[in-house]
Every structure is written in structure tokens, then in C-alpha cells.
Design a protein around this motif. Structure first.
Motif, short mmCIF file in Angstrom:
data_model
loop_
_atom_site.label_atom_id
_atom_site.label_comp_id
_atom_site.label_asym_id
_atom_site.label_seq_id
_atom_site.Cartn_x
_atom_site.Cartn_y
_atom_site.Cartn_z
N TYR A 152 1.01 -1.21 0.09
CA TYR A 152 0.08 -0.05 0.05
C TYR A 152 0.91 1.25 -0.08
CZ TYR A 152 -4.51 -2.05 0.37
OH TYR A 152 -5.71 -2.79 0.12
N PRO B 206 -8.03 -0.02 1.69
CA PRO B 206 -6.96 0.93 1.80
C PRO B 206 -7.20 2.01 2.51
CG PRO B 206 -8.20 1.28 -0.06
CD PRO B 206 -8.86 -0.21 0.43
N TYR C 254 -3.61 0.97 6.11
CA TYR C 254 -5.04 0.10 5.60
C TYR C 254 -5.55 -0.43 6.62
CZ TYR C 254 -1.43 -3.49 6.90
OH TYR C 254 -0.50 -4.14 7.67
N PRO D 207 -2.14 -3.79 -4.84
CA PRO D 207 -2.98 -2.49 -5.02
C PRO D 207 -2.44 -1.81 -6.15
CG PRO D 207 -2.45 -2.93 -2.68
CD PRO D 207 -1.54 -3.81 -3.47
#
Lengths: 566, 37
Positions: A318, A352, A399, A530
């Protein structure tokens, strides 16, 4: 007894008379300095010598003697040093009959005192002060490479020296920035022109750093007026958390452990004291609350089952969120997060912590806060469970995790979901759009064979058809192998692999070129990691990645030309 | 948003307020106190 050493008798230049005159003048001069050291300078004024001779021999005037002595002594420059001073001419010699060695000034250039006193010169290449920048489109350049702060020891190009250099450069940059910020602070006496936000920042800078001030969250007190917790209090709080098996609120601690009623006069004071004092006991207690909900846990309390992927790895995945962390929040008017679940999120039970989520949940209460615990309620399924919000750190994105079971039970990748604040502090409601059961062949990961495959699934949630990974749309994903970790960490490699998996191949003159739509790439790239659509667009339009191009006539059409060697 | 630095008088005033209070003050209350000084 030591006898005084007789002065040397040098030889003088000139005629015999001149030599005798010079020798006598020398003796007179040395006599005036008979107690001096051999090399010590003995000086005598020419006028004094002239007066001495004029007094003894009146055949010449003082001026004549001055002229005569100046000429004679000046000729014997190997004995006398002639000096012209403000008070007249002087002849200097020593008892050894040679001119004195001029005193060499002491070199103090590198002495400790001079180093302390001399300011350091301003370096010529001083970094320019950073000008405030207007926010532009998100830049993902720094996420194309694995984080330097997290070296992968298996990498052959792991270089300690470069990491140390990088760290030092970052420290220098931070120090320079801090220095600039201090310089930029403007002292004010009249606050009428200053906004509340500016005062708030000034309070954090000036008052929060004062040791006599206690601050927790948005509240302030004089430190010596905050009641202290005894060891017994701390132990009882720890036992209380262990007994409940979940994080507890400051209100519960004050009422249940300390036995202070909500209507007591000092209730607010004790609630503040619990928060402030526990925040100082970071070895035993951890704050896991949000602004609206002070929640305390102990460091040894594990609330959530470990996920398939390590938290550090998810945070690393992330990292792409860090670049747009300052974007304006786009949450709905009522603070509702609306989201379409990706394959990665479904598989790992994560969401997220982007600008939308942050707008609803808020940021960390404490500067060094690592995580927050949220209770999620599903009114549709009458379920309740805890999730953990991991705040972003230096090189890891934020996250939420702990949704794994809920997602597997009720949702599929591509499903719409919403998250909104519940009535109670710290409680959030998760909802999806229920529909009558659908049987679709959708993508799953066969973990035993480590391959993707399509399986028929029955689900009761409304999906976004563009995000649904069905066999009809992406038949080539059947049997595909997940990327290795090294490729997965590099978004451009993931994008290239995605093109090869789902792109439309066009081959001309031996040159291959894949074409794909942005929404398809977004949907499939997110099975690996992601990959926000803005990141895909950024890679495709970046000059750093010439293999990718955006169709000049259609923004959403992207091409990929693999390198010829492949 | 520009960076400002409160004067010594401001800080002293805030410390006086905090020392004379028996309950925690919020940031908004401190700002209000500064403005009404």
C-alpha cells in the motif's frame, strides 16, 4: 656564582674611525640592555645616541651627530637593524652582535579558540529553501522501486553503503528543512490577523513541547495537576484489559477500574489523567483509539488472527497510497465510504486507508500512534467483528485489515460495499447491496497448486460488472501463476504481466504490441497488488517507461510493447 | 497557511490558564482565551 657573560665584539664596516664609532655605539647600546638575554632585542633611539655624543664632543652639533651615527650604524647592517618608528629612528641589536630575529606571529588559525570564535562559512552549494508547491497529479516515481529502507537481503544488488548514504542525505534534508521552518516562523503579538489553524500549529510547536504541559489528543493541562496512576492502578488496568480480552475505553477504565462516577466533579480530570499517564507507559499499554473514542490495549493483547500476508508486506504493497495522501478527501457528504472490492482486498481481507477512508475515520490521535482498533457491525448479517487500522509510516501505506472472514462469507471481488460511522464511538457499519443469488464463474486462487482458476460461486451482493473477474471476460487468467514477490513489488512489472495476461496482441513485422482498456487493466492488475487507476495511468504516460503508451485519441486505451529480447 | 510564533506573553498567559484550571482545556478553548486576552 655565575658570572655575567661578556657581550660579543662584532666587526664593523667602514673606515677605522667609523668602526671605532660603531663599536662604541654598540657597547653603549648593549650596556643599556646588559641584563637582557643574548637574543633579546635591545633598541636605542638614534636621537639619544646623538645627544650622548654631542654632550661628550661639542665639536659637532646634535644634528651632525645624528647624521653621522645614522650613516655609520646603518652601514653595519649585519649588527644593527634600523627601524623607523613614529617616535623617530631606532637601532636595534642583540648582545650577540647580530640583528634580532623578527618575531614571527603565532599561527592561531587552527587553535581551538579561533575555531570556536570563527563562524563556519556559508557553503556555496547551500540547498535552496523549498518553496511551497502546488499539488499536481500524483507522482508514483518513488514506488517503482522497492523501498530502500526495507532492504531485501536476497537481492544481489543490496548495498549497505548506498543505504547509509541515503539515510544520511535524508537526515541532512530533514535538518535543513527543520532549520528553514524555524526561520520561516513569524513572531506575532497581535493575533487578530492569525487564523485558528495557524494558532493551533503554533501551540503544537511551542506549548506541546513544554515539559510543564500535559497534552493528550486535543486536550491540555498543567502536568503537575494531572493525577498520577499508582503501580496498583496500572496493574488493575492491565488485568481489566486481559479479562475483557479486547481494548477498553478510557471511560470504562475511569468508571470500572478507578471507580469514579461520571457525575463526579473531577471526572474529566481523571479521564484525562488515564489517557495521558497511560500514553507514557508505552511498554505496557498501547493507544488504539481514534479522535472520538479513546481506546486502550495492552502490548501483549492479540485481537486479530494473523493474515496470510505479513502486515509489513501489506503496508509495503500500500506504499502507492502515500503519494496521494494529501489529496482532498472525496468521501460522500454524509461521511460514507463507498468502495468496490478488488481481488487483492478480498483475498487479504483488507481495505486501503486512502483519502476517502481518512476523511471518515480521521487520522492518528497521537503522533507516534501505530494502529487503531475499530468495531465493524454488519446490520444485514447481525455480525460484529474487530478490524485494525494500520496508520501509514515512513514507507508503508495505511490500511485496514481483519475483514477476511466477512469478505469470504458475504462478498466477491468486484462487490460494492459501504462503510460509515455508527452511532456509538469507534463503531462503523459495513453494508453491501443485497441481490438475489447469482451463480457466476469467477477468479479464485488455488493455493495448493499456486494457480489462478475460475470457480462457480453463488453470491448475494451486487457487483460492479467492470470489476468482476469472470471467465467470460478474462479467459486467459485460467491457470495463470501469481507473480513472484520481486515482480509483484514493481508496479510496472505487474502492469506488463497484466498486459500479457489480458491484452489484445497485435503483431506486425515481428514486433509485438498489446492493447488493453484502463478499466480492464485496473481490474486484473489488482489481483496481484494494490494498483490505483491513477498509478496505471502514470506509468503509461511516464517517459521513464517507454514500453507503455497511452493512445493519443483515447485516454483509456493503453499499449504495451514488450522489449525485443522477450 | 503561514507559520507563526506566539510571543512569550502568549505562552505565559496560556501556562497561567492551565495552572489555574482543574480540568483539561481543549485547543479551541486555548485559542479563544488567546483571542480574548
Amino acid at each position: 656564582m655565575q658570572a655575567a657573560q661578556a657581550p660579543a665584539q662584532p666587526e664593523f664596516k667602514g673606515s677605522k674611525q667609523e668602526q671605532e664609532l660603531a663599536a662604541e655605539a654598540f657597547n653603549v647600546t648593549v650596556a643599556s640592555g646588559r641584563f637582557f638575554g643574548e637574543d633579546a632585542a635591545i633598541s636605542v633611539a638614534l636621537s639619544a645616541l646623538a645627544e650622548f655624543y654631542a654632550g661628550r664632543d661639542e665639536s659637532k652639533s646634535v644634528e651632525e651627530w645624528t647624521s653621522e651615527l645614522d650613516r655609520v650604524l646603518g652601514a653595519s647592517d649585519h649588527v644593527f637593524l634600523r627601524e623607523e618608528r613614529e617616535s623617530g629612528v631606532f637601532f636595534v641589536t642583540t648582545r650577540r652582535g647580530i640583528p634580532p630575529v623578527l618575531e614571527v606571529p603565532e599561527d592561531t588559525k587552527h587553535s581551538l579558540a579561533s575555531r570556536f570564535e570563527t563562524p563556519k562559512p556559508i557553503p556555496a552549494d547551500r540547498p535552496a529553501r523549498r518553496a511551497p508547491q502546488k499539488r499536481a497529479a500524483p507522482q508514483y516515481d518513488d514506488v517503482f522501486e522497492p523501498a530502500r529502507a526495507e532492504p531485501v537481503f536476497a537481492d544481489e544488488d543490496f548495498d549497505v553503503a548506498s543505504i547509509v548514504e541515503q539515510a544520511l542525505a535524508e537526515m541532512d534534508a530533514a535538518a535543513t528543512q527543520e532549520q528553514d521552518e524555524i526561520v520561516e516562523a513569524e513572531a506575532v503579538s497581535d493575533l487578530s490577523e492569525v487564523s485558528d489553524d495557524e494558532i493551533r500549529v503554533a501551540l503544537l510547536q511551542q506549548l506541546a513541547t513544554d515539559f510543564s504541559v500535559a497534552k493528550f489528543g486535543d486536550e491540555w493541562m498543567a502536568e503537575d495537576k494531572v493525577p498520577r496512576l499508582s503501580r496498583g492502578d496500572s496493574r488493575r488496568i492491565r488485568d481489566y484489559v486481559a479479562e475483557r480480552g479486547e481494548p477498553v475505553t478510557d471511560v470504562a477504565i475511569v468508571q470500572e477500574v478507578l471507580g469514579i462516577r461520571p457525575n463526579a466533579q473531577e471526572y474529566d480530570l481523571h479521564r484525562f489523567a488515564v489517557n495521558f499517564r497511560l500514553s507514557r507507559e508505552s511498554r505496557e499499554f498501547e493507544f488504539v483509539g481514534l479522535q472520538s473514542n479513546s481506546l486502550w490495549s495492552t502490548t501483549d493483547l492479540s485481537l486479530l488472527a494473523p493474515s496470510k500476508r505479513r502486515p509489513a508486506e501489506i503496508g509495503q504493497d500500500y506504499r502507492v497510497l502515500l503519494v496521494d495522501s494529501d489529496d482532498e478527501a472525496e468521501a460522500g457528504d454524509e461521511g460514507v465510504i463507498e468502495h468496490v472490492l478488488t481481488f487483492y482486498e478480498h483475498a487479504n481481507g483488507v481495505l486501503p486507508y486512502d483519502s476517502n477512508v481518512r476523511a471518515v475515520l480521521g487520522g492518528p490521535v497521537l503522533p507516534d500512534q501505530r494502529a487503531a482498533v475499530l468495531r465493524i457491525e454488519s446490520p444485514q448479517n447481525h455480525e460484529s467483528f474487530y478490524v485494525e487500522l494500520r496508520f501509514p509510516t515512513g514507507n508503508r501505506g495505511g490500511y485496514l485489515f481483519g475483514f477476511e472472514e466477512f469478505f469470504k462469507e458475504h462478498l466477491v471481488p468486484g462487490a460494492f460495499l459501504s462503510l460509515e460511522r455508527g452511532e456509538e464511538p469507534g463503531v462503523y457499519l459495513i453494508e453491501y447491496l443485497p441481490v438475489s443469488g447469482q451463480d457466476r464463474k469467477i477468479l479464485t486462487l488455488d493455493e495448493k497448486k499456486h494457480r489462478f482458476k475460475f470457480e462457480t460461486a453463488t453470491f448475494y451482493c451486487a457487483p460492479d460488472e467492470d470489476m468482476l473477474l469472470t471467465e467470460n471476460r478474462f479467459p486467459k487468467l485460467e491457470g495463470a501463476t501469481p507473480l513472484d514477490d520481486r515482480s509483484r513489488r514493481r508496479p510496472e512489472d505487474v502492469l506488463a504481466a497484466t498486459f500479457e495476461r489480458i491484452g489484445e496482441l497485435d503483431e506486425q513485422d515481428g514486433q509485438r504490441r498489446y492493447m488493453a482498456m484502463l478499466d480492464e487493466l485496473f481490474c486484473v492488475a489488482n489481483i496481484e497488488r494494490p494498483m490505483p487507476a491513477s498509478l496505471i495511468r502514470q506509468i503509461a504516460s511516464s517517459a521513464d517507461h517507454p514500453a507503455f503508451t497511452v493512445d493519443p485519441e483515447a485516454d483509456d486505451v493503453i499499449y504495451y510493447e514488450p522489449p525485443a529480447s522477450e | 497557511m503561514k507559520r507563526v510564533q506566539l510571543s512569550e506573553q502568549h505562552i505565559t498567559y496560556l501556562l497561567t490558564i492551565l495552572r489555574s484550571s482543574d480540568r483539561p482545556k481543549t485547543t479551541a478553548e486555548l485559542i479563544e482565551a488567546l483571542r480574548s486576552q
